[in-house]
Design an enzyme around this catalytic site. Structure first.
Site, PDB file in Angstrom:
ATOM      1  N   GLU A  29      -2.764  -5.896   1.093  1.00  0.00           N
ATOM      2  CA  GLU A  29      -4.200  -5.771   0.815  1.00  0.00           C
ATOM      3  C   GLU A  29      -4.820  -7.154   0.604  1.00  0.00           C
ATOM      4  O   GLU A  29      -4.139  -8.156   0.542  1.00  0.00           O
ATOM      5  CB  GLU A  29      -4.447  -4.927  -0.449  1.00  0.00           C
ATOM      6  CG  GLU A  29      -4.538  -3.423  -0.220  1.00  0.00           C
ATOM      7  CD  GLU A  29      -5.874  -2.973   0.360  1.00  0.00           C
ATOM      8  OE1 GLU A  29      -6.707  -3.842   0.704  1.00  0.00           O
ATOM      9  OE2 GLU A  29      -6.090  -1.762   0.469  1.00  0.00           O
TER      10      GLU A  29
ATOM     11  N   ASN B  29     -13.450   0.878  -3.041  1.00  0.00           N
ATOM     12  CA  ASN B  29     -12.891   0.105  -1.933  1.00  0.00           C
ATOM     13  C   ASN B  29     -14.010  -0.491  -1.094  1.00  0.00           C
ATOM     14  O   ASN B  29     -15.202  -0.263  -1.336  1.00  0.00           O
ATOM     15  CB  ASN B  29     -12.028   1.023  -1.060  1.00  0.00           C
ATOM     16  CG  ASN B  29     -10.639   0.482  -0.839  1.00  0.00           C
ATOM     17  OD1 ASN B  29     -10.460  -0.726  -0.718  1.00  0.00           O
ATOM     18  ND2 ASN B  29      -9.669   1.366  -0.789  1.00  0.00           N
TER      19      ASN B  29
ATOM     20  N   ASP C 267     -11.104   2.005   4.196  1.00  0.00           N
ATOM     21  CA  ASP C 267     -10.388   1.246   3.171  1.00  0.00           C
ATOM     22  C   ASP C 267     -11.094  -0.105   2.988  1.00  0.00           C
ATOM     23  O   ASP C 267     -12.311  -0.163   2.909  1.00  0.00           O
ATOM     24  CB  ASP C 267      -8.921   1.093   3.592  1.00  0.00           C
ATOM     25  CG  ASP C 267      -7.984   0.830   2.422  1.00  0.00           C
ATOM     26  OD1 ASP C 267      -8.320   0.005   1.552  1.00  0.00           O
ATOM     27  OD2 ASP C 267      -6.890   1.425   2.390  1.00  0.00           O
TER      28      ASP C 267
END
Length: 300
Positions: A18, A152, A205
């Protein structure tokens, strides 16, 4: 925009890759594996990936103007040194750390740090999007959005007029009017809603915005990155050869290399056999450059 050159630049096998962040001073890409947990420093010129292990889950971070990082860990907002070592907690996670951790976040153009949380049971809608107000002596978290499952996709338009964020399990991207001078934002409005099907559970995301104001969203369990126009319509779709891309970021000297982190946590043995590069770091060239990533300023 060509995507034929999409390729894996690092077979990282991250559990939950991430928060890629290009550092234009060092010409490297920092990123995290939330579950390892660790901060990574990838040098595209040499292919070397340094790993700085952390004592708890790290969901997001921003580069600090004076060096090191500000980061959203499970326990709260922390400063880290250049090797990822925790220095000081600036604000505690106001939620139950047994079921909540910080997830996606970044700085606005003024150097303010924003970070959202994840409601790990995904049952109560207890996650929030926060703005951190304060400096090295401590500060507080101001809740901007409540009732989320997974905060997100935080990003800002090039002119600073819009704040974007998504609630991944709810398949929704939101937009809010934003004032970069004050850090204040308007009411949340649905900007794009994705309709899942039994065959396609791809959902928004992590994200990045390019210089034209288009919003690039990695679709978790969707094997793609989607470029949205400023009006919320889909402009282009870029396939990714693994099921779970997690976030994208522009890098390189011209900010025309799109880096994409991915995940392998929770995937079946059969899927991982078919997709051995799951958890890898991917890259592709784009015609439109991205935006330089703002750094956290303690005075912001």
């Amino acid at each position: 925009m060509p995507s034929a050159d999409l390729h894996c630049v690092l077979d990282a096998r991250a559990q939950l890759g991430e928060c890629p962040r290009w550092d234009e001073r060092e010409r490297v890409l920092y990123w995290v594996d939330i579950l390892q947990p660790a901060l990574h420093r990838f040098d595209p010129a040499t292919g070397v990936d340094q790993v700085f292990e952390l004592p708890e889950h790290i969901g997001c971070f921003s580069l600090r103007e004076d060096g090191g990082f500000i980061a959203g860990l499970r326990s709260g907002i922390w400063t880290l040194d250049a090797l990822g070592r925790p220095l000081a907690q600036l604000a505690a996670n106001p939620e139950d750390v047994r079921t909540s951790r910080f997830n996606d976040g970044r700085c606005d153009v003024a150097g303010r740090f924003f970070a959202g949380t994840i409601d790990e049971p995904k049952a109560g809608g207890n996650a929030h999007l926060y703005r951190f107000d304060g400096g090295p002596g401590g500060g507080q978290l101001q809740a901007l959005s409540r009732g989320l499952l997974t905060s997100n996709g935080l990003a800002f338009s090039p002119d600073g007029r819009w704040l974007y964020h998504s609630d991944t399990p709810n398949f929704t991207i939101y937009r809010r009017a934003y004032d970069a001078a004050s850090g204040l934002c308007g009411e949340s409005e649905v900007w794009a809603r994705i309709e899942p099907t039994a065959e396609d559970r791809g959902r928004p995301d992590g994200a990045a915005v390019d210089a034209e104001g288009y919003y690039w969203s990695a679709f978790y369990e969707g094997s793609r990155v989607v470029r949205f126009a400023p009006d919320g319509t889909v402009d282009a779709v870029y396939p990714v050869p693994v099921t779970c891309p997690t976030m994208c970021a522009f890098g390189g000297d011209d900010l025309r290399t799109l880096y994409i982190t991915t995940a392998r946590a929770g995937r079946s043995a059969g899927e991982l056999e078919r997709q051995p590069l799951a958890g890898g770091l991917f890259a592709m060239r784009t015609d439109v450059p991205g935006l330089a990533e703002p750094r956290w300023r303690e005075s912001a």
